[in-house]
Design an enzyme around this catalytic site. Structure first.
Site, PDB file in Angstrom:
ATOM      1  N   LYS A  62       0.857  -1.186   0.000  1.00 30.59           N
ATOM      2  CA  LYS A  62       0.000   0.000   0.000  1.00 30.59           C
ATOM      3  C   LYS A  62       0.896   1.240   0.000  1.00 30.59           C
ATOM      4  CE  LYS A  62      -3.755   2.103   2.718  1.00 30.59           C
ATOM      5  NZ  LYS A  62      -4.568   1.985   3.952  1.00 30.59           N
TER       6      LYS A  62
ATOM      7  N   SER B  38      -9.545   1.857   2.983  1.00 32.00           N
ATOM      8  CA  SER B  38      -8.705   2.600   2.083  1.00 32.00           C
ATOM      9  C   SER B  38      -7.686   1.778   1.309  1.00 32.00           C
ATOM     10  CB  SER B  38      -7.979   3.679   2.874  1.00 32.00           C
ATOM     11  OG  SER B  38      -7.123   3.092   3.848  1.00 32.00           O
TER      12      SER B  38
ATOM     13  N   SER C 129      -9.650  -0.553   7.232  1.00 34.46           N
ATOM     14  CA  SER C 129      -9.100  -0.465   5.876  1.00 34.46           C
ATOM     15  C   SER C 129      -8.370  -1.686   5.355  1.00 34.46           C
ATOM     16  CB  SER C 129      -8.168   0.739   5.763  1.00 34.46           C
ATOM     17  OG  SER C 129      -8.937   1.903   5.600  1.00 34.46           O
TER      18      SER C 129
END
Ligand code: GLN
Length: 500
Positions: free
Chosen positions: A84, A159, A183
């Site tokens: 990420k 996210s 997330s």
């Protein structure tokens, strides 16, 4: 693609590692196939903000050389992984999904990433996410949203949507995400993969761009629970660079994975099965509960009465912490500087933040600054901390009666991009995940069925430091159900070459 890698897209890390060990497959082939698959899916998904083709192939060859020289290598050596884009890897770009950090390069490597690098893992790219990890759909990314491999017109969740999507697409066997309010678990649920948030403090956040420091936690996305256990085991443990890491010894979850659930007490929180669930989610979770019962688990309904206070508590604490953490992004040390070096200093700060941050990040900074300001601190921030303790205490009480909790991860399956236009309906996506962060507990989402062709996720929550128990309970369901082999198909438009 070479013959050796054909059909390996659904393999577990353990199986890939065995093939690498026996030299049936090289990491260079595996990594090449991952990079090709990413390229194939990118027009539909936009799961990546940057790719590291050469870096990845170099690491893959280094892993192959070590294996050919019969050096003792980790099981994870040569396995591709995506990160990420809030995690730092030295000399690689990191943006946190924000235009403010466009063009910024990581000066050092995050501890969690460094541990995987030391094990020989191969980093293929940085994945798309909501700006500074604030969001539940990836639509808050400054670089455009990510699509869901099961239906690219739908959100992969957020996210960490890019990390979930690329694993669901079978491009890479695993990726890392972060979970502040859901997330990792929510996008795992919406993409039909495994997403594990360890106990708060178990994995170092050094080198993670902070959102809300009392909640943030790094964890893996995989297609198998066992793979999540392998990555967790490698990353977890104390780190002198992050004083919030726990010094308790890390229990190896792998030997207990297959212990099953016979005789375990599993609680189903009544408040998590309320009317907000979509019918398909409810049916899938009820079927999962029945399967646990068939395997000998003792199912008990339990109550966590303050569940509905979780979101309002979170939306005081998380913005308060973000307003402090994001104060550093002012054009002086990180990323873009506007309008120019010659403008007065305050004008430079203001313009950098005005142009650099997107609307959701600004909303949270303003909210956070407000709740921390003199005169409002007691009414909002202190009150939220008190409710946070209440929520944590309710979990503790329940865990004196049950070994783990089982519940839905998300009230609904993936929703169309653009469907949730107001902030509140987006915040509601995390109603079942946020309490776990507030209490600092370990939680995992695993696939448990489909509603209208889109995946449903089952959440397993455990007491603090019972990460191994959470993985064991999740593994038992994964073994008994058949969902792990379900994979999305490449969109028709890509297979036929039709214009998108
Ligand atoms: N969706 C939640 C938020 O917007 C959680 C985000 C996260 O876990 N990083 O804050």
């Amino acid at each position: 693609m070479t013959a050796a890698v054909a059909g390996t897209g659904n393999w577990s890390i353990t199986r890939l590692a065995q093939a690498l060990e026996k030299k049936e497959l090289s990491s260079e082939e595996l990594t090449g196939a991952a990079l090709d698959s990413i390229d194939t899916w990118e027009p539909a998904l936009h799961a990546y903000l940057s790719q590291m083709r050469e870096h990845a192939l170099d690491s893959a060859r280094a892993s192959d050389r070590a294996r050919l020289a019969d050096e003792k290598v980790s099981l994870l050596s040569g396995i591709p992984i995506a990160l990420k884009d809030v995690l730092c890897l030295e000399n690689q770009p990191v943006t946190a999904g924000s235009r403010l950090l466009e063009g910024f390069t990581s000066p050092y490597t995050a501890t969690a990433v460094a541990r995987l690098k030391a094990a020989g893992m191969v980093f293929v790219g940085k994945t798309n996410c909501d700006e500074f990890a604030m969001g539940s759909s990836t639509e808050n990314s400054g670089y455009g949203p990510t699509g869901n491999p099961w239906d690219p017109a739908c959100s992969p969740g957020g996210s960490s949507g890019g990390s979930a999507a690329t694993v669901a697409a079978r491009s890479v066997p695993c990726s890392l995400g972060t979970d502040t309010g859901g997330s990792i678990r929510q996008p795992a649920s919406l993409c039909g993969v495994v997403g594990f948030k360890p106990t708060y403090g178990r994995v170092s956040r050094y080198g993670l761009i902070a959102f809300a420091s009392s909640l943030d936690q790094i964890g893996p996305f995989t297609r198998r629970v066992e793979d999540a256990a392998l990555l967790y085991r490698e990353m977890a443990g104390a780190d002198p660079m992050d004083s919030t890491t726990l010094s308790d010894p890390v229990e190896d979850p792998v030997p207990q994975l297959s212990a099953g659930v016979a005789g375990l007490r599993l609680g189903v929180p009544r408040e998590y099965m309320g009317s907000a669930l979509s019918p398909g989610v409810r049916a899938a979770v009820e079927a999962a509960i029945a399967l646990y019962q068939e395997q000998g688990a003792i199912i008990e309904e339990v109550s966590l009465p303050s569940t509905d206070l979780g979101l309002s508590t979170y939306y005081v604490i998380a913005p308060a912490e973000c307003s402090s953490n994001l104060a550093r992004f002012d054009g002086v040390r990180y990323g873009n500087r506007l309008p120019s070096e010659l403008a007065p200093l305050t004008e430079m700060y203001l313009e950098t933040r005005r142009k650099g941050f997107g609307p959701e990040v600004k909303r949270r900074i303003m909210l956070g600054t407000y709740v921390l300001s003199h005169g409002y601190y007691d009414a909002y921030y202190r009150k939220a901390q008190q409710v946070r303790s209440l929520i944590a205490n309710e979990f503790s009480t329940v865990f004196s009666k049950v070994d783990a909790l089982i519940a839905p991860t998300s009230p609904s399956v993936a929703f169309p991009l653009g469907a949730k236009s107001d902030a509140l309906s987006m915040y509601m996506c995390d109603v079942l995940t946020v309490p776990v962060n507030l209490a600092g507990l370990p939680g995992i989402s695993i696939p448990c069925g489909f509603e209208d062709g889109l995946p449903v996720g089952l959440q397993v929550i455990g007491p603090r430091l019972a990460d191994a128990m959470v993985l064991r309970v999740a593994h038992a369901y994964e073994e008994a159900s058949g969902w792990k082999d379900e994979a999305p198909k490449l969109p028709h438009t890509l297979t036929t070459g039709e214009a998108l």
